[in-house]
Design a protein around this motif. Structure first.
Motif, PDB file in Angstrom:
ATOM      1  N   HIS A 196       0.839  -1.202   0.000  1.00 24.40           N
ATOM      2  CA  HIS A 196       0.000   0.000   0.000  1.00 24.40           C
ATOM      3  C   HIS A 196       0.874   1.252   0.000  1.00 24.40           C
ATOM      4  CE1 HIS A 196      -2.555   2.920   2.584  1.00 24.40           C
ATOM      5  NE2 HIS A 196      -2.936   3.056   1.340  1.00 24.40           N
ATOM      6  N   LYS A 197       1.721   1.410   1.025  1.00 26.49           N
ATOM      7  CA  LYS A 197       2.534   2.633   1.124  1.00 26.49           C
ATOM      8  C   LYS A 197       3.988   2.360   1.504  1.00 26.49           C
ATOM      9  CE  LYS A 197      -0.694   5.791   0.393  1.00 26.49           C
ATOM     10  NZ  LYS A 197      -0.670   6.742  -0.700  1.00 26.49           N
TER      11      LYS A 197
ATOM     12  N   PHE B 215      -3.996  -2.037   7.139  1.00 31.14           N
ATOM     13  CA  PHE B 215      -4.516  -2.976   6.146  1.00 31.14           C
ATOM     14  C   PHE B 215      -4.227  -4.400   6.619  1.00 31.14           C
ATOM     15  CE2 PHE B 215      -4.729  -0.327   1.977  1.00 31.14           C
ATOM     16  CZ  PHE B 215      -5.294   0.731   2.663  1.00 31.14           C
TER      17      PHE B 215
ATOM     18  N   THR C 195      -4.144  -4.776  -3.579  1.00 29.86           N
ATOM     19  CA  THR C 195      -2.793  -5.011  -3.066  1.00 29.86           C
ATOM     20  C   THR C 195      -2.652  -6.426  -2.509  1.00 29.86           C
ATOM     21  OG1 THR C 195      -3.294  -4.219  -0.838  1.00 29.86           O
ATOM     22  CG2 THR C 195      -2.613  -2.578  -2.431  1.00 29.86           C
TER      23      THR C 195
END
Lengths: 127, 372
Positions: free
Chosen positions: A55-56, A93, A109
């Protein structure tokens, strides 16, 4: 061993013995230049993953491993302790350690999993 | 004041025209117009307390800076307020603009339901108002439909009112004045049950009485000084309520509930939906009854009227915003006879015809369950 990940012609790295990986605990290992998280699932299978949240880019292997609250009726709370879920320490997440997929999201993802094999008392990760 | 219905032949309903989801009728003599629709006991109570002297818009915290929200050019006669004559409204709005269905929503009655301190008075006013409009407006023209106002202060009484008149052919929605209780709260369940049972969408519209009347919600952050500030940020209440409806699992509990947000504009849902979806991915376990992404619930259960249409500097940006909200979830509305109205000939001219058709008529037909 079936890991759900297609093995490719890439170098294998010895990362320890089976005893180094107790169930439900994320163990960080080096595989060449990469930092890899390895965790043993309750059924004995091993999962190896990149320490990077899709995700990040968080160090996802620092997240907690636990069960989850599956979808339930309004006002009713269920808990499924048999699910093995990795929760990212940044945005929360949830990823299913079995498949690497994000839980409950029709989206996009998934964890970057690497093939794990056990031969002659050694655990190998192919990266 | 009404002429016999026979003098005004009722045209057959056409589904080719525009559907207008927000039209504001007015009682010609204020609360006194409702006295024939009450028992003697209640009528005498309102007369004795001179209820008509406390109904003025001046009791609102924010008087419209131009003196009235009603367009000067929408008055049936110089002495009559705009929206008070159904025959004039039919000519001035429906005939002149090709509108085949208009949804009447009496904000004035919603305000009367809030301005009196007694909940019992609110219940009486709501029923009297609904009977007034059914008798004096819905008989004038088939194209006029109605969203009866219900007394939010008593959900059980509101549910009874929905069941009392909800089967009327021209009752197409239920107007629920907002309170300082978010719509995801179980307080509202009796109203949701009745609306679902009668297959009517709930129409949520700002009451204009924020921070003033019986139970009306405060604006977020504090009370603004001016009407313009309050009007710019109207969407705050809608945001809170949409968020609450989704996260509470209301649409799981009431799977046939339909919500129409009216006159909040339609750009505010875009950032809200993005935030709801994003945070649901990380905090879903707190609300496991939210079984799919919040945007999926919005797409299935929620519609937004278009007025007042936002006007970006580059008009092409409007199309992107329409896509982000969902072209299937927008319903055209004029807000006639109010000054900030949108009219069909100007609206969404840059959109492809197919999308324009959805916004101007098809979506409303679906949410209001209008005959095809």
């Amino acid at each position: 061993m079936e890991t759900g990940v297609q093995a490719r012609q890439k170098p294998r790295h010895a990362v320890g013995t089976p005893a180094d990986f107790p169930a439900g605990k994320m163990v960080m290992v080096r595989a060449g230049e990469q930092e890899i998280g390895v965790v043993r699932l309750r059924d004995g299978e091993l999962r190896a993953m990149r320490n990077w949240c899709p995700h990040k880019g968080a160090p996802i292997c620092r997240g907690l491993i636990g069960g989850t609250w599956p979808p339930s009726e309004p006002g009713k709370l269920d808990y499924d302790g048999t699910q093995e879920v990795l929760v990212c320490p940044w945005h929360g997440f949830e990823y299913d350690l079995k498949s690497g997929r994000e839980m409950y999201e029709t989206g996009t993802t998934r964890l970057r999993l690497y093939p794990v094999t056990v031969e002659d008392g050694q655990v190998y990760v192919t990266v | 004041m009404d002429m016999p219905v026979a003098a005004h032949p009722v045209p057959a309903r056409s589904t080719d025209g525009v559907i207008d989801c927000d039209v504001h009728p007015l009682l010609p003599n204020g609360i006194r117009s409702l006295y024939p629709y009450m028992t003697e006991a209640w009528r005498e109570r309102f007369i004795r307390k001179r209820a008509h002297t406390t109904e003025s818009g001046l009791t609102l915290r924010y008087a419209q800076p131009n003196g009235t929200v009603v367009r000067d050019d929408a008055k049936p006669e110089a002495s009559m307020p705009g929206g008070s004559d159904p025959h004039f409204l039919v000519k001035d709005l429906l005939d002149a603009n090709g509108i085949s269905v208009a949804v009447l929503n009496s904000l004035q009655s919603a305000r009367f339901c809030s301005v009196h301190a007694s909940v019992d008075e609110s219940i009486v006013i709501a029923s009297a108002s609904n009977d007034y409009y059914i008798e004096n407006w819905l008989t004038v023209d088939e194209r006029l439909t109605y969203a009866p106002v219900v007394p939010s202060q008593d959900p059980a009484a509101a549910a009874a009112e929905i069941r009392r008149i909800g089967a009327h052919r021209q009752v197409v929605a239920v107007a629920v004045p907002p309170l300082a209780i978010l719509m995801g709260n179980r307080y509202w369940w009796p109203i949701f049950e009745a609306a679902q049972e009668m297959d009517l969408p709930l129409l949520l519209h700002v009451s204009g009485s924020e921070g003033v009347y019986n139970g009306a919600p405060m604006p977020a952050g504090g009370m603004p000084d001016t009407y313009i500030e309050r009007y710019v940020t109207l969407g705050q209440g809608a945001e809170s309520n949409l968020n609450s409806l989704v996260m509470s699992g209301t649409f799981e509990r009431f799977p046939r509930l339909r919500i129409l947000f009216v006159e909040y504009g339609f750009v505010w849902p875009v950032p809200l939906m993005l935030r709801m979806d994003r945070l649901w991915r990380g905090l879903r376990h707190e609300v496991p009854w939210v079984k799919k992404s919040p945007t999926d619930y919005v797409a299935e259960h929620v519609w937004f009227t278009t007025q007042p249409i936002e006007e970006p500097r580059d008009p092409r940006d409007l199309e992107r915003l329409v896509r982000m909200v969902g072209v299937d979830n927008l319903c055209f509305s004029t807000d006639y006879p109010h000054w900030d109205n949108d009219m069909p000939m100007q609206a969404f001219r840059l959109l492809p015809q197919e999308d324009r058709d959805r916004i101007m008529r098809i979506n409303a037909r679906n949410v209001l369950r209008l005959p095809r």
